[in-house]
Design a protein around this motif. Sequence first.
Motif, PDB file in Angstrom:
ATOM      1  N   VAL A  82     -43.938 -27.440 -32.929  1.00  0.00           N
ATOM      2  CA  VAL A  82     -44.865 -26.301 -32.998  1.00  0.00           C
ATOM      3  C   VAL A  82     -44.335 -25.153 -32.147  1.00  0.00           C
ATOM      4  O   VAL A  82     -44.333 -23.987 -32.576  1.00  0.00           O
ATOM      5  N   GLY A  83     -43.856 -25.474 -30.951  1.00  0.00           N
ATOM      6  CA  GLY A  83     -43.311 -24.442 -30.071  1.00  0.00           C
ATOM      7  C   GLY A  83     -42.079 -23.766 -30.645  1.00  0.00           C
ATOM      8  O   GLY A  83     -41.929 -22.540 -30.544  1.00  0.00           O
ATOM      9  N   ALA A  84     -41.203 -24.545 -31.266  1.00  0.00           N
ATOM     10  CA  ALA A  84     -39.991 -23.981 -31.860  1.00  0.00           C
ATOM     11  C   ALA A  84     -40.329 -23.068 -33.034  1.00  0.00           C
ATOM     12  O   ALA A  84     -39.774 -21.967 -33.162  1.00  0.00           O
ATOM     13  N   VAL A  85     -41.259 -23.493 -33.872  1.00  0.00           N
ATOM     14  CA  VAL A  85     -41.664 -22.663 -35.017  1.00  0.00           C
ATOM     15  C   VAL A  85     -42.309 -21.372 -34.526  1.00  0.00           C
ATOM     16  O   VAL A  85     -42.012 -20.277 -35.028  1.00  0.00           O
ATOM     17  N   SER A  86     -43.155 -21.481 -33.528  1.00  0.00           N
ATOM     18  CA  SER A  86     -43.790 -20.309 -32.945  1.00  0.00           C
ATOM     19  C   SER A  86     -42.746 -19.356 -32.367  1.00  0.00           C
ATOM     20  O   SER A  86     -42.839 -18.136 -32.531  1.00  0.00           O
ATOM     21  N   ALA A  87     -41.749 -19.896 -31.710  1.00  0.00           N
ATOM     22  CA  ALA A  87     -40.692 -19.067 -31.136  1.00  0.00           C
ATOM     23  C   ALA A  87     -39.850 -18.398 -32.217  1.00  0.00           C
ATOM     24  O   ALA A  87     -39.424 -17.252 -32.053  1.00  0.00           O
ATOM     25  N   VAL A  88     -39.612 -19.095 -33.314  1.00  0.00           N
ATOM     26  CA  VAL A  88     -38.878 -18.483 -34.433  1.00  0.00           C
ATOM     27  C   VAL A  88     -39.657 -17.276 -34.960  1.00  0.00           C
ATOM     28  O   VAL A  88     -39.077 -16.218 -35.227  1.00  0.00           O
ATOM     29  N   VAL A  89     -40.972 -17.424 -35.077  1.00  0.00           N
ATOM     30  CA  VAL A  89     -41.802 -16.299 -35.518  1.00  0.00           C
ATOM     31  C   VAL A  89     -41.676 -15.151 -34.525  1.00  0.00           C
ATOM     32  O   VAL A  89     -41.543 -13.986 -34.913  1.00  0.00           O
ATOM     33  N   SER A  90     -41.691 -15.456 -33.241  1.00  0.00           N
ATOM     34  CA  SER A  90     -41.554 -14.417 -32.217  1.00  0.00           C
ATOM     35  C   SER A  90     -40.213 -13.694 -32.329  1.00  0.00           C
ATOM     36  O   SER A  90     -40.149 -12.470 -32.215  1.00  0.00           O
ATOM     37  N   VAL A  91     -39.152 -14.450 -32.551  1.00  0.00           N
ATOM     38  CA  VAL A  91     -37.822 -13.838 -32.687  1.00  0.00           C
ATOM     39  C   VAL A  91     -37.787 -12.917 -33.905  1.00  0.00           C
ATOM     40  O   VAL A  91     -37.265 -11.801 -33.835  1.00  0.00           O
ATOM     41  N   TYR A  96     -36.845 -11.184 -28.929  1.00  0.00           N
ATOM     42  CA  TYR A  96     -35.612 -11.978 -28.961  1.00  0.00           C
ATOM     43  C   TYR A  96     -35.478 -12.937 -27.785  1.00  0.00           C
ATOM     44  O   TYR A  96     -34.725 -13.899 -27.863  1.00  0.00           O
ATOM     45  N   GLN A  97     -36.220 -12.692 -26.712  1.00  0.00           N
ATOM     46  CA  GLN A  97     -36.170 -13.611 -25.573  1.00  0.00           C
ATOM     47  C   GLN A  97     -36.736 -14.986 -25.931  1.00  0.00           C
ATOM     48  O   GLN A  97     -36.511 -15.964 -25.221  1.00  0.00           O
ATOM     49  N   ALA A  98     -37.449 -15.083 -27.051  1.00  0.00           N
ATOM     50  CA  ALA A  98     -38.000 -16.368 -27.485  1.00  0.00           C
ATOM     51  C   ALA A  98     -36.905 -17.341 -27.927  1.00  0.00           C
ATOM     52  O   ALA A  98     -37.181 -18.526 -28.114  1.00  0.00           O
ATOM     53  N   VAL A  99     -35.671 -16.867 -28.057  1.00  0.00           N
ATOM     54  CA  VAL A  99     -34.557 -17.761 -28.369  1.00  0.00           C
ATOM     55  C   VAL A  99     -34.453 -18.838 -27.290  1.00  0.00           C
ATOM     56  O   VAL A  99     -34.150 -19.999 -27.579  1.00  0.00           O
ATOM     57  N   VAL A 100     -34.755 -18.483 -26.043  1.00  0.00           N
ATOM     58  CA  VAL A 100     -34.734 -19.451 -24.947  1.00  0.00           C
ATOM     59  C   VAL A 100     -35.739 -20.571 -25.224  1.00  0.00           C
ATOM     60  O   VAL A 100     -35.443 -21.752 -25.001  1.00  0.00           O
ATOM     61  N   ALA A 101     -36.920 -20.216 -25.710  1.00  0.00           N
ATOM     62  CA  ALA A 101     -37.941 -21.218 -26.023  1.00  0.00           C
ATOM     63  C   ALA A 101     -37.470 -22.150 -27.132  1.00  0.00           C
ATOM     64  O   ALA A 101     -37.739 -23.362 -27.090  1.00  0.00           O
ATOM     65  N   ILE A 102     -36.765 -21.611 -28.109  1.00  0.00           N
ATOM     66  CA  ILE A 102     -36.231 -22.440 -29.200  1.00  0.00           C
ATOM     67  C   ILE A 102     -35.229 -23.441 -28.632  1.00  0.00           C
ATOM     68  O   ILE A 102     -35.279 -24.639 -28.949  1.00  0.00           O
ATOM     69  N   LEU A 103     -34.327 -22.962 -27.784  1.00  0.00           N
ATOM     70  CA  LEU A 103     -33.312 -23.843 -27.206  1.00  0.00           C
ATOM     71  C   LEU A 103     -33.943 -24.926 -26.325  1.00  0.00           C
ATOM     72  O   LEU A 103     -33.519 -26.089 -26.376  1.00  0.00           O
ATOM     73  N   LEU A 104     -34.957 -24.554 -25.546  1.00  0.00           N
ATOM     74  CA  LEU A 104     -35.650 -25.549 -24.721  1.00  0.00           C
ATOM     75  C   LEU A 104     -36.351 -26.591 -25.586  1.00  0.00           C
ATOM     76  O   LEU A 104     -36.300 -27.797 -25.285  1.00  0.00           O
ATOM     77  N   ALA A 105     -37.007 -26.152 -26.647  1.00  0.00           N
ATOM     78  CA  ALA A 105     -37.706 -27.087 -27.539  1.00  0.00           C
ATOM     79  C   ALA A 105     -36.715 -28.062 -28.178  1.00  0.00           C
ATOM     80  O   ALA A 105     -36.972 -29.275 -28.215  1.00  0.00           O
ATOM     81  N   ILE A 106     -35.593 -27.549 -28.635  1.00  0.00           N
ATOM     82  CA  ILE A 106     -34.572 -28.420 -29.235  1.00  0.00           C
ATOM     83  C   ILE A 106     -34.047 -29.399 -28.192  1.00  0.00           C
ATOM     84  O   ILE A 106     -33.891 -30.595 -28.462  1.00  0.00           O
ATOM     85  N   GLY A 107     -33.795 -28.897 -26.986  1.00  0.00           N
ATOM     86  CA  GLY A 107     -33.312 -29.772 -25.919  1.00  0.00           C
ATOM     87  C   GLY A 107     -34.287 -30.886 -25.598  1.00  0.00           C
ATOM     88  O   GLY A 107     -33.894 -32.049 -25.443  1.00  0.00           O
ATOM     89  N   VAL A 108     -35.570 -30.553 -25.511  1.00  0.00           N
ATOM     90  CA  VAL A 108     -36.582 -31.580 -25.224  1.00  0.00           C
ATOM     91  C   VAL A 108     -36.649 -32.584 -26.370  1.00  0.00           C
ATOM     92  O   VAL A 108     -36.734 -33.794 -26.135  1.00  0.00           O
TER      93      VAL A 108
END
Length: 123
Positions: A82-91, A96-108
Amino acid sequence: MAGRQLRIAQVIMFAQAVASLGIWVVQVLTISDRLGHGQDVDGSVWLVIVVNPLIAILVALAAGLLTRRSWARGLALCMETVGAVSAVVSVTTGYYQAVVAILLAIGVMVLVASGTRRSAQAA
């Protein structure tokens, strides 16, 4: 080793939950300011204000129980998705800073999935 991966995931998830609540506070203050100036607030913003703390609570719950309850791993994977999808929408909307959230979600997700596999193999 699997326990270490899950503990790293826990720390990241707790940080995500705290950051999400911090963002929520800023959103509430922004809405309050807009309403104070007689400006309209879109319906989607109200939805985010309701859903964002719920997501933060579920992420914190999953993090807290990640090493003790097997169902918390599934919840963690779901909430990170859910967080990764939300961050993709933000990007895609220019944050564009939401790319960090995508990377963190993938890492977790990788940490939780590999930690789950390793603990199952050890059993």
